[in-house]
Structures are given as structure tokens and as C-alpha cells.
Design an enzyme around this catalytic site. Structure first.
Site, PDB file in Angstrom:
ATOM      1  N   LYS A  50       0.806  -1.222   0.000  1.00 43.03           N
ATOM      2  CA  LYS A  50       0.000   0.000   0.000  1.00 43.03           C
ATOM      3  C   LYS A  50       0.841   1.274   0.000  1.00 43.03           C
ATOM      4  O   LYS A  50       0.321   2.354  -0.283  1.00 43.03           O
ATOM      5  CB  LYS A  50      -0.970   0.007   1.186  1.00 43.03           C
ATOM      6  CG  LYS A  50      -1.923  -1.156   1.230  1.00 43.03           C
ATOM      7  CD  LYS A  50      -2.704  -1.434  -0.039  1.00 43.03           C
ATOM      8  CE  LYS A  50      -3.644  -0.354  -0.455  1.00 43.03           C
ATOM      9  NZ  LYS A  50      -4.718  -0.884  -1.355  1.00 43.03           N
ATOM     10  N   SER A 277      -2.311 -12.885   3.406  1.00 41.84           N
ATOM     11  CA  SER A 277      -2.734 -12.719   2.006  1.00 41.84           C
ATOM     12  C   SER A 277      -1.639 -13.178   1.042  1.00 41.84           C
ATOM     13  O   SER A 277      -1.933 -13.620  -0.071  1.00 41.84           O
ATOM     14  CB  SER A 277      -3.150 -11.278   1.711  1.00 41.84           C
ATOM     15  OG  SER A 277      -2.049 -10.398   1.699  1.00 41.84           O
TER      16      SER A 277
HETATM   17  N1  PMP Z   1      -3.060  -7.943   1.118  1.00 38.67           N
HETATM   18  C1  PMP Z   1      -2.964  -7.081   2.144  1.00 38.67           C
HETATM   19  C2  PMP Z   1      -2.322  -7.541   3.413  1.00 38.67           C
HETATM   20  C3  PMP Z   1      -3.481  -5.771   2.005  1.00 38.67           C
HETATM   21  O1  PMP Z   1      -3.396  -4.914   3.030  1.00 38.67           O
HETATM   22  C4  PMP Z   1      -4.093  -5.390   0.785  1.00 38.67           C
HETATM   23  C5  PMP Z   1      -4.662  -4.000   0.646  1.00 38.67           C
HETATM   24  N2  PMP Z   1      -5.846  -3.786   1.361  1.00 38.67           N
HETATM   25  C6  PMP Z   1      -4.193  -6.330  -0.243  1.00 38.67           C
HETATM   26  C7  PMP Z   1      -3.651  -7.590  -0.044  1.00 38.67           C
HETATM   27  C8  PMP Z   1      -4.920  -6.024  -1.545  1.00 38.67           C
HETATM   28  O2  PMP Z   1      -4.391  -4.994  -2.313  1.00 38.67           O
HETATM   29  P1  PMP Z   1      -5.323  -4.051  -3.195  1.00 38.67           P
HETATM   30  O3  PMP Z   1      -5.953  -3.057  -2.260  1.00 38.67           O
HETATM   31  O4  PMP Z   1      -4.382  -3.402  -4.162  1.00 38.67           O
HETATM   32  O5  PMP Z   1      -6.351  -4.884  -3.879  1.00 38.67           O
END
Ligand code: PMP
Length: 345
Positions: A50, A277
Site C-alpha cells: 500500500k 494474504s
Molecule cells: N493484502 C494485504 C495484506 C493488504 O493490506 C491489501 C490492501 N488492502 C491487499 C492484499 C490487496 O491490495 P489491493 O488493495 O491493491 O487490492
């Protein structure tokens, strides 16, 4: 803070965001050996992907006059965006107010506070994620001199990845003699998948870009909030405004327990201490690579590291359930390709 000092601070921040290494993980899955390539996004300034979006949005807003020196940055987030804006706000001398669902990890809350930001937690009863967004909008109207990044609706979020994450990935794969055939990533705002897809199309690369969601909470597949899941940062209970599912390849699903087991394995067996994630993304990439019989290069993202999850199930024994993929993933080795050139965020 003077305009000169803010510009100097931005210059100081830029080399600490983006240009992350590409980690090519060699593995064996159900008898087949192959590789999955992942951008090590946990090496950014505040430890997540981010930072790219937050720095790009701040920079663009300063250039356009939308983020003045006396503006308060107000944003709704599941954590990493809040951490990124809290750090940038501190560096640029802007006050920051973060609205976040109260079930996110304790580490997220403590890190946001450590940067001096004002964090306001929103319970499920008070609306959870959608409540956080509504509160940010209301505060924006009440406070006056406010800058609302609106990450779920801001095209600059996509642009950050279209101009940095995507082109970096393509250049790093090219140095390995590869062209991406597919890209898989969990959707929070959708900025990553939409931006990487845009970069591919601009560069004339016909790769499948798959959004990924938790199997327990298939919001993308159903169009609304369903169930609960433990993959913090993705599937925030609604379909984001910047996500165009019809422009992307089919949605991939991963079980949250499987994602936890995969992230634990990456830490224990390869020393890659990543968040939940990232474990989900690796499993999603393996699904796609297997379907393509390991004939096409598949890339993904290691979004953040494991330090913000030490109070969560990531640091506990996770039961293996039938149908999980991670017990069949044998991690063999990895190779790293650094990024070239200056940050373009
Ligand atoms: N994984 C984590 C740990 C995140 O904080 C985020 C962002 N919210 C994402 C994946 C997904 O990224 P995006 O917002 O670009 O879809």
C-alpha cells in the site's frame, strides 16, 4: 511545513517505495515441479504494497493542490493503507485520521498510533468496513480542510500499480527470459490487479489477471458480503468502485486456513516471513499454474510481512482440513531478481 520542505521529504521517501525484488519460488506440487514469481512488497517503507498507492496519491494530490500543508488526511482502511498514510502524514507534516474495523490485528492499530495518527475503530454493529468509509466521508464534510484519498474509488490507486508494480514485474521476468502468462492477487481495493492488468495491456502482454478472494467470504463471486474470513486486507465486504471484474480473468478462491498454513510454511522453510494474504496469493498462483500445466509463468504478490499478525492465527497451530493445498506444496528453493532503475511512484 513549507512547499520546499514537503518536496524534499517526498524526494527522501521515493527511493524507499517500490522497486521491490522479485522472488521466484521453486516448488513441487502434486508431483510437478515449477516456479511462482512474487514481488516482495513487504520491503516497502512501512512494510506493505500500500505504500506505492499512498505515496502516489499524496504526490498527485500535492501537485494538483488537493493536499495542502494544513489538510488532514482522512481514510478508511483494513490496516496497511492506514499505516502507509500515517507514516507519510508524519513525514509530510499532515495530521492523519484513520477509520478501521475493530477486528483488524492489534499490531495494525499499534503501528498506526506509533506514527501519531488518530485511529477510530468501527465495530460490526456500527457498520464495519462500510461504516468506516461512511465515517471518513462524514468527518471530511465536518472538518473542512481535509484530503480524502478514497482508495476504493481513486483511479490514482490503479495508476500507482500500472506505472510501477506492473512494469517492474514485466522487466524482472524479462531478465529471467520470461513473459508473464498469468497474474493472481487478492483483492482489497483491486488497485493491484487493475493496475497490473493495465500495465500488461499497455505493454502488449496478453496475460490472464485473476482476482483472488477467500473461499469463506466470496464477495466478488456473489456481489455482496457473505461470511467471515481471516485474510486481512482482502475482501472488505463489498465490491470496490475501481474494480472491473468483467475486464479480468475468473476469480480464484483460497481457504483462509490454507493461506495461513502456506504463509507459515514460507516463513519456516524459506525464511520468507510473509502475511496471510501472501500465503493465499501463492496458493492462488499455484492453482493457475497447475491448470496451465506449469507451461506459463505465473506471478503474484507477497503483500506484507508476518509481523502484523503475531497476535493472530498466523502465529498459532492451524488445523489441516481436507481439500487444503498447502500440505501438498513442497517448497524447494528461491531465486531473487532485484529491480533496476529509480522508483517511478
Ligand atoms: N493484502 C494485504 C495484506 C493488504 O493490506 C491489501 C490492501 N488492502 C491487499 C492484499 C490487496 O491490495 P489491493 O488493495 O491493491 O487490492
Amino acid at each position: 511545513m513549507s512547499a520546499d520542505l514537503r518536496e524534499r521529504r517526498l524526494r527522501g521517501l521515493r527511493p524507499m517505495v517500490g522497486r521491490t525484488p522479485l522472488v521466484s519460488v521453486r516448488l513441487r506440487y502434486r508431483g510437478r515441479e515449477g516456479r511462482v514469481h512474487a514481488k516482495a512488497e513487504y520491503l516497502n517503507l512501512t512494510g506493505s504494497i500500500k505504500d506505492r498507492m499512498a505515496l502516489h496519491i499524496c504526490q498527485t494530490a500535492i501537485e494538483q493542490g488537493a493536499l495542502g500543508p494544513d489538510h488532514t488526511i482522512v481514510e478508511a482502511t483494513s490496516g496497511n493503507t492506514g499505516i502507509a498514510f500515517a507514516a507519510l502524514g508524519a513525514a509530510l507534516g499532515q495530521p492523519v485520521v484513520i477509520f478501521m474495523p475493530d477486528w483488524m490485528s492489534e499490531e495494525r492499530k499499534a503501528v498506526i498510533r506509533s506514527f501519531g495518527a488518530d485511529i477510530r475503530l468501527v465495530s460490526r454493529e456500527a457498520g464495519g468496513f462500510l461504516g468506516s468509509i461512511a465515517n471518513a466521508e462524514t468527518l471530511g464534510r465536518e472538518l473542512g480542510r481535509v484530503f480524502l484519498p478514497r482508495q476504493f474509488d481513486n483511479q490514482a490507486n490503479i495508476h500507482a500499480h500500472a506505472t510501477t508494480t506492473g512494469p517492474e514485474l514485466v522487466a524482472q521476468l524479462a531478465r529471467l527470459g520470461l513473459t508473464p502468462g498469468a497474474f493472481v492477487a487478492g483483492v482489497g481495493t483491486g488497485g493491484t490487479v487493475m493496475g497490473v492488468a493495465e500495465a500488461f495491456s499497455r505493454l502488449g502482454i496478453r496475460a490472464h489477471v485473476h482476482p483472488l478472494e477467500p473461499a469463506e467470504s466470496p464477495t466478488l463471486s456473489t456481489g455482496h458480503k457473505v461470511g467471515r474470513h481471516r485474510i486481512q486486507g482482502v475482501s472488505d465486504e463489498f465490491i470496490p468502485g475501481i474494480l472491473r471484474l468483467d475486464s479480468l480473468a475468473p476469480v480464484i478462491q483460497v481457504n483462509d486456513g490454507d493461506a495461513i498454513l502456506m504463509a507459515q510454511k514460507l516463513a519456516r522453510e524459506l525464511g520468507l516471513g510473509v502475511g496471510i494474504s501472501s500465503g493465499a496469493n501463492l496458493l492462488g498462483a499455484i492453482q493457475v499454474a497447475e491448470r496451465a500445466e506449469w507451461r506459463t509463468p505465473v506471478a503474484t504478490i507477497f503483500c506484507d510481512d508476518n509481523k502484523k499478525y503475531l497476535s493472530t492465527d498466523l502465529a498459532k497451530a492451524e488445523p489441516v482440513r481436507s481439500g487444503f493445498m498447502s500440505p501438498d506444496v513442497e517448497l524447494l528453493d528461491f531465486e531473487t531478481t532485484p529491480a533496476a532503475g529509480e522508483s517511478r511512484v
